[in-house]
Each structure stands twice: as structure tokens, then as C-alpha cells.
Write a protein that holds these residues in place. Structure first.
Motif, PDB file in Angstrom:
ATOM      1  N   SER A   1       0.858  -1.186   0.000  1.00  0.00           N
ATOM      2  CA  SER A   1       0.000   0.000   0.000  1.00  0.00           C
ATOM      3  C   SER A   1       0.890   1.230   0.000  1.00  0.00           C
ATOM      4  CB  SER A   1      -0.912   0.019   1.235  1.00  0.00           C
ATOM      5  OG  SER A   1      -0.164   0.288   2.415  1.00  0.00           O
TER       6      SER A   1
ATOM      7  N   ASN B   1      -3.407  -3.292   6.098  1.00  0.00           N
ATOM      8  CA  ASN B   1      -4.767  -3.021   6.564  1.00  0.00           C
ATOM      9  C   ASN B   1      -5.198  -1.575   6.333  1.00  0.00           C
ATOM     10  OD1 ASN B   1      -3.053  -1.915   8.422  1.00  0.00           O
ATOM     11  ND2 ASN B   1      -4.044  -2.803  10.237  1.00  0.00           N
ATOM     12  N   ASP B   2      -4.345  -0.776   5.678  1.00  0.00           N
ATOM     13  CA  ASP B   2      -4.729   0.600   5.354  1.00  0.00           C
ATOM     14  C   ASP B   2      -5.658   0.626   4.140  1.00  0.00           C
ATOM     15  OD1 ASP B   2      -3.285   1.568   7.395  1.00  0.00           O
ATOM     16  OD2 ASP B   2      -1.728   2.533   6.195  1.00  0.00           O
ATOM     17  N   THR B   3      -6.496   1.662   4.073  1.00  0.00           N
ATOM     18  CA  THR B   3      -7.335   1.853   2.894  1.00  0.00           C
ATOM     19  C   THR B   3      -6.436   2.171   1.704  1.00  0.00           C
ATOM     20  OG1 THR B   3      -9.147   2.698   4.259  1.00  0.00           O
ATOM     21  CG2 THR B   3      -9.215   3.172   1.877  1.00  0.00           C
ATOM     22  N   LEU B   4      -6.584   1.395   0.654  1.00  0.00           N
ATOM     23  CA  LEU B   4      -5.694   1.524  -0.493  1.00  0.00           C
ATOM     24  C   LEU B   4      -6.109   2.684  -1.375  1.00  0.00           C
ATOM     25  CD1 LEU B   4      -3.248   0.142  -1.858  1.00  0.00           C
ATOM     26  CD2 LEU B   4      -4.888  -1.134  -3.256  1.00  0.00           C
ATOM     27  N   ASP B   5      -5.170   3.562  -1.642  1.00  0.00           N
ATOM     28  CA  ASP B   5      -5.387   4.651  -2.588  1.00  0.00           C
ATOM     29  C   ASP B   5      -5.626   4.047  -3.968  1.00  0.00           C
ATOM     30  OD1 ASP B   5      -5.258   6.786  -4.348  1.00  0.00           O
ATOM     31  OD2 ASP B   5      -3.525   7.722  -3.397  1.00  0.00           O
TER      32      ASP B   5
END
Length: 446
Positions: A414, A420-424
Motif C-alpha cells: 500500500s 490493513n490501510d485503505t488503499l489509494d
């Protein structure tokens, strides 16, 4: 005569020989040969964990194996994820690659074998088996912790006939799943792109002291379950005219690789590899500190798949690996150099460099337009082996591809390096054409 019928005949011949044999003297294949120097073979000569009955016959042999490493990637990927390797999964970190314990038995001709395993290698190899998603009552959760498990029987026909069923280590490729058995830590790419296990049945037949042939019926190409209605077939052949030469030829044919929305695969896969391993100098009994052994191995691969709109001319793999090995100080020190090369149009056997959707356009465009994936690998390995039970290893590896394929500093997970981060949606994995790594490893085997 079709291919499947030929394989059935090969399967039946040893059993026919058994039926025609009344009393045959028990013989041992490859007896008296020192095979511990061969690339892909265990170098142990002593096995301390042996349990015997009152008559002195071996009942069980216990085995313990541990393999750990520190993999330093000069690209310093921010997510510490190592790609394009089936042995190193993390970069710039200490990793426990594989821990395995097991027992083996050939007591009174009964064959029994159970190896359990855990470690980071399972994430790269066993957990990627998509065949377990077909249907119910199946998952890799109850299978991935079994490295090998088999039951069977040994018949005293000629130099031996073994019939077994279970989960086996693969026959394709010269190098082993266990790095302790290989001359290098990072495997050659021709071996890393081919299977490490399969589930099925096999017959091993030793017609002479120097030759072994095997027939395999298996669910598929490195798969616990199958992608088609019928089993795949395989054949493995080992010829050792003396203890300084090993010749190998292996074959696989099956329907694999589910494509699109097709319910059952009609993609036919064929693969062949052959190798020669030759020890051209041997002075192992010498007490001198100089050169004690010298050997080389050459492993060649060719394979393709076709069907369901897939053309063999667009989906094939060729490759070769040449390795030279020197031993010093009565085999306590080893020095290995290796060069290997792979071309794989369509990338049908290669590792995927990143998650779907985050692969850079230049990689996707190159593969979709049929541009060959061509990769070279150079490595140098220094081994210190104070005993047969432990190896300390230092290795430098350089790899190069004609398209961006290896992880760069931006990582492959990512934009922040955390999975676990919101993927750009605009973010793409950072891929480079070259890679430089240093691996420090230690393994223990008893």
C-alpha cells in the motif's frame, strides 16, 4: 496409443513382475554410493534419532529441521515484503523460514512417513493453493501444516518396488524444498517456478541397482485438490551409473489452472525437466585443508499450457540453471556460484509481483501484449558446515528482468506499507528491473 494408456501400462508392468516372482533375494538400490554431495540431497551420514526393536531392526527414524535467515534487500521496501521468492518472504528482517519435525519408518517392509511443518514459507507456497476453493469440505488450513505424509508397502521385487499414497514432495526440479539440501539458499528460478508438493499416489520401481523410475497419479500441479475431472500423471527417472554422476528426467501432464468462468479446467499443461550432476574431483578422505570435492549441476526446463483459448505459443517456459560447487577443509567449507535464466511468455508459471489492481501498467501491458518475461539470476554462496547437523550460510544474489518485476523502495502492499490501510485507488506497487540481496542463514537438521 494415447498418453494415458501408456502410463497405465508403465504402472502395471512392475505389478505384473511381482505376480510372476516367487522368491527374490532382497537387494538395496544405490548401495554403497555416497550421495550426500549431490545438489538437492540430504548431506547427513549419521541419523541419531533411530529407534530399534529387540532384534536390532530399525522401527522409526526421527527427524528435526529448523531453518532461519536474515534477508537484506538493498531496495529497502517500506513494507518489508520480499517478492519473487519461495524461500524468503520478508526483507530486512529475521525470519523463521521453516520448522519441521517428523518420523519415518520402513519396518518389516511397511512404509510410513509423517512430517509436520510451520514457518514463513507456508505463506508463500501452501496458502496460495487455490484448488481448495472448489467445493466444500476442504481447505488448506488442515493440510498446509503437513509437509509430507504417506503410507505404503515395499515389495522385494528386483531392487525394490514401493507403492504409496499421501502428500509428497514434488519430483519436478533438481533443487529441494529444504534449503539444507541445496547448494544455494535462494533456489534457481526454474525450480522456484515449479511445484514443491502434490497429493496423490506413486509407484517407485528399482529394476537395477543404479536406476529408479516412478509413476505418479496426482490431483494437479502443486495443488491439494484438482481443477479437472481426471488426475494428472507424472514420471520421474534417476540414473546413477556411479556415485559421481546423477542423471534425472521428469515429466508432468495434467489439466490445471482454472481460466475465466469455466467450471472445470480444460487447460492442458505439460512440463519436462532434466539435469546432470557430476562430481569431477573427490578427495574427501584427505586431511588436508585444501580442495576436497568439486562438482557441477545443470538443470533444464521446458513446459507449456494450452486450452480454453490459451495458446502454447503464448504460454510456455524455458530455463536453465548452471551451478558449480567447491568444498574445502574436508567438506567443512563450501563455495557455490550459480547462473540461471528463465523466459516465460504470458507469465503463466511466474510469481505475481504484487496484488491484483496494484500492479503497474508497464508490467500488465507487457504481459498482456505477449512480451516475454525474461529473467537472469547470479548468486555466490559461502557455507560453513562444522558438522552434518548445522550449516551457516552467507549468500549474495543479483537478479535482472526485462520488465519491472522486483520490489522497489515503495513496496508492494500500500502507499503506507501497511496491508490493513485503505488503499489509494491511484497507488501502484513499486517494481524495478533489478534486485540485489544478501542473505545470512542458519539451518539445523538432526
Amino acid at each position: 496409443m494415447n498418453q494415458f494408456l501408456k502410463q497405465i501400462i508403465v504402472f502395471a508392468l512392475p505389478l505384473f513382475a511381482l505376480a510372476q516372482t516367487d522368491t527374490i533375494e532382497s537387494k538395496v538400490s544405490f548401495k554403497g554410493m555416497d550421495l550426500t554431495w549431490i545438489n538437492g540431497q540430504n548431506r547427513q551420514k549419521d541419523f541419531p534419532l533411530i529407534f530399534k526393536d529387540k532384534s536390532g531392526e530399525t522401527i522409526l527414524t526421527g527427524v528435526v529441521y529448523l531453518d532461519g535467515h536474515f534477508n537484506y534487500n538493498f531496495a529497502h521496501p517500506k513494507d518489508n515484503t520480499q517478492t519473487i521468492s519461495a524461500v524468503t518472504s520478508r526483507s530486512n528482517e529475521f525470519s523463521l523460514a521453516l520448522v519441521s519435525i517428523g518420523v519415518e519408518s520402513n519396518y518389516k517392509n511397511t512404509i510410513g512417513r509423517l512430517w509436520l511443518q510451520t514457518g514463513s514459507m507456508l505463506n508463500i507456497i501452501q496458502e496460495t493453493d487455490g484448488s481448495v476453493n472448489r467445493g466444500r469440505n476442504t481447505s488448506n488450513g488442515n493440510l498446509k501444516f503437513i509437509r509430507e505424509a504417506a503410507a505404503g508397502y515395499h515389495f522385494d521385487v528386483n531392487y525394490g518396488l514401493n507403492v504409496e499414497m499421501g502428500i509428497f514432495m514434488s519430483y519436478i526440479g533438481l533443487e529441494s524444498y529444504l534449503t539444507q539440501e541445496n547448494w544455494s539458499y535462494q533456489r534457481s528460478m526454474v525450480c522456484d517456478f515449479t511445484p514443491f508438493y502434490f497429493q496423490g499416489a506413486r509407484v517407485q520401481y528399482f529394476p537395477t541397482k543404479n536406476f529408479k523410475t516412478e509413476l505418479w497419479l496426482l490431483n494437479g500441479w502443486q495443488s491439494y485438490n484438482s481443477w479437472s475431472k481426471g488426475p494428472g500423471v507424472g514420471n520421474s527417472n534417476y540414473f546413477r551409473p556411479n556415485e559421481n554422476v546423477q542423471l534425472v528426467a521428469n515429466f508432468y501432464y495434467g489439466k490445471d489452472s482454472k481460466s475465466g468462468t469455466t467450471e472445470l479446467s480444460d487447460v492442458k499443461r505439460f512440463h519436462h525437466d532434466n539435469s546432470i550432476v557430476y562430481r569431477y574431483f573427490n578427495s574427501s578422505n584427505s586431511t588436508k585443508r585444501g580442495l576436497s570435492q568439486a562438482a557441477f549441476s545443470m538443470n533444464n526446463h521446458y513446459g507449456f499450457q494450452q486450452g480454453d483459448g490459451v495458446k502454447a505459443t503464448d504460454n510456455f517456459m524455458t530455463g536453465t540453471s548452471f551451478v558449480n560447487r567447491l568444498w574445502f577443509n574436508n567438506n567443512k567449507i563450501g563455495l557455490t556460484t550459480r547462473f540461471d535464466y528463465v523466459t516465460n511468455p504470458g507469465g503463466y508459471l511466474s510469481f505475481t509481483p504484487a496484488q491484483s489492481g496494484s500492479i503497474p501498467n508497464d508490467y500488465e501491458i507487457a504481459i498482456s501484449n505477449g512480451k516475454d518475461l525474461k529473467m537472469k539470476q547470479l548468486s555466490a554462496t559461502f557455507d560453513f558446515m562444522p558438522s552434518d547437523f548445522v550449516t551457516f550460510r552467507l549468500e549474495y544474489t543479483y537478479r535482472n528482468a526485462n520488465i519491472p518485476y522486483f520490489v522497489g523502495s515503495g513496496g508492494t502492499t500500500s502507499q503506507t506499507g501497511f496491508s490493513n490501510d485503505t488503499l489509494d485507488p491511484t497507488w501502484k506497487a513499486d517494481l524495478k528491473k533489478t534486485e540485489n540481496r544478501i542473505i545470512i542463514a542458519v539451518n539445523f537438521r538432526l
